[in-house]
Design a protein around this motif. Sequence first.
Motif, PDB file in Angstrom:
ATOM      1  N   VAL A  21     103.804  19.541  18.165  1.00  0.00           N
ATOM      2  CA  VAL A  21     102.670  20.463  18.063  1.00  0.00           C
ATOM      3  C   VAL A  21     102.790  21.565  19.109  1.00  0.00           C
ATOM      4  N   VAL A  22     103.132  21.196  20.326  1.00  0.00           N
ATOM      5  CA  VAL A  22     103.281  22.190  21.395  1.00  0.00           C
ATOM      6  C   VAL A  22     104.414  23.166  21.057  1.00  0.00           C
ATOM      7  N   ALA A  23     105.509  22.652  20.527  1.00  0.00           N
ATOM      8  CA  ALA A  23     106.638  23.514  20.174  1.00  0.00           C
ATOM      9  C   ALA A  23     106.253  24.487  19.056  1.00  0.00           C
ATOM     10  N   TRP A  24     105.548  24.002  18.040  1.00  0.00           N
ATOM     11  CA  TRP A  24     105.104  24.882  16.958  1.00  0.00           C
ATOM     12  C   TRP A  24     104.134  25.928  17.472  1.00  0.00           C
ATOM     13  N   LEU A  25     103.216  25.533  18.344  1.00  0.00           N
ATOM     14  CA  LEU A  25     102.276  26.497  18.900  1.00  0.00           C
ATOM     15  C   LEU A  25     102.982  27.527  19.776  1.00  0.00           C
ATOM     16  N   TRP A  26     104.003  27.079  20.507  1.00  0.00           N
ATOM     17  CA  TRP A  26     104.779  27.964  21.388  1.00  0.00           C
ATOM     18  C   TRP A  26     105.416  29.087  20.575  1.00  0.00           C
ATOM     19  N   VAL A  27     105.787  28.802  19.344  1.00  0.00           N
ATOM     20  CA  VAL A  27     106.412  29.796  18.479  1.00  0.00           C
ATOM     21  C   VAL A  27     105.364  30.526  17.641  1.00  0.00           C
ATOM     22  N   ALA A  28     104.411  29.802  17.097  1.00  0.00           N
ATOM     23  CA  ALA A  28     103.477  30.377  16.128  1.00  0.00           C
ATOM     24  C   ALA A  28     102.484  31.346  16.758  1.00  0.00           C
ATOM     25  N   VAL A  29     101.994  31.047  17.938  1.00  0.00           N
ATOM     26  CA  VAL A  29     100.972  31.901  18.545  1.00  0.00           C
ATOM     27  C   VAL A  29     101.519  33.304  18.839  1.00  0.00           C
ATOM     28  N   PRO A  30     102.655  33.455  19.513  1.00  0.00           N
ATOM     29  CA  PRO A  30     103.177  34.820  19.719  1.00  0.00           C
ATOM     30  C   PRO A  30     103.557  35.516  18.409  1.00  0.00           C
ATOM     31  N   PHE A  31     104.064  34.752  17.449  1.00  0.00           N
ATOM     32  CA  PHE A  31     104.426  35.333  16.159  1.00  0.00           C
ATOM     33  C   PHE A  31     103.193  35.888  15.451  1.00  0.00           C
ATOM     34  N   LEU A  32     102.136  35.102  15.416  1.00  0.00           N
ATOM     35  CA  LEU A  32     100.913  35.556  14.754  1.00  0.00           C
ATOM     36  C   LEU A  32     100.274  36.720  15.506  1.00  0.00           C
ATOM     37  N   TYR A  33     100.353  36.690  16.814  1.00  0.00           N
ATOM     38  CA  TYR A  33      99.833  37.818  17.602  1.00  0.00           C
ATOM     39  C   TYR A  33     100.629  39.083  17.288  1.00  0.00           C
ATOM     40  N   GLY A  34     101.927  38.953  17.170  1.00  0.00           N
ATOM     41  CA  GLY A  34     102.767  40.102  16.816  1.00  0.00           C
ATOM     42  C   GLY A  34     102.437  40.637  15.440  1.00  0.00           C
ATOM     43  N   LEU A  35     102.196  39.744  14.482  1.00  0.00           N
ATOM     44  CA  LEU A  35     101.803  40.195  13.150  1.00  0.00           C
ATOM     45  C   LEU A  35     100.454  40.909  13.191  1.00  0.00           C
ATOM     46  N   TYR A  36      99.536  40.395  13.988  1.00  0.00           N
ATOM     47  CA  TYR A  36      98.227  41.032  14.137  1.00  0.00           C
ATOM     48  C   TYR A  36      98.379  42.441  14.711  1.00  0.00           C
TER      49      TYR A  36
END
Length: 47
Positions: A21-36
Motif C-alpha cells: 500500500v505504501v509503495a502504491w501510494l508513493w507512486v500514485a499520489v505524485p502521479f495523480l498530482y501531476g495529472l491534476y
Amino acid sequence: MTDADSPSPDVAKTGSPVVMVVAWLWVAVPFLYGLYQLAEKSSKLFE
C-alpha cells in the motif's frame, strides 16, 4: 527434500500488504498530482 517441499520458482513472493500500500501510494499520489496540474494548466489554454 521433495518437489512439494520446495517453493515453485514461478511464484513471486510478495511482501507485507502494508508495504504494498505504501509503495502504491508513493507512486500514485505524485502521479495523480501531476495529472491534476496538467489538467489545470491545459484547461487555461482553451479559455
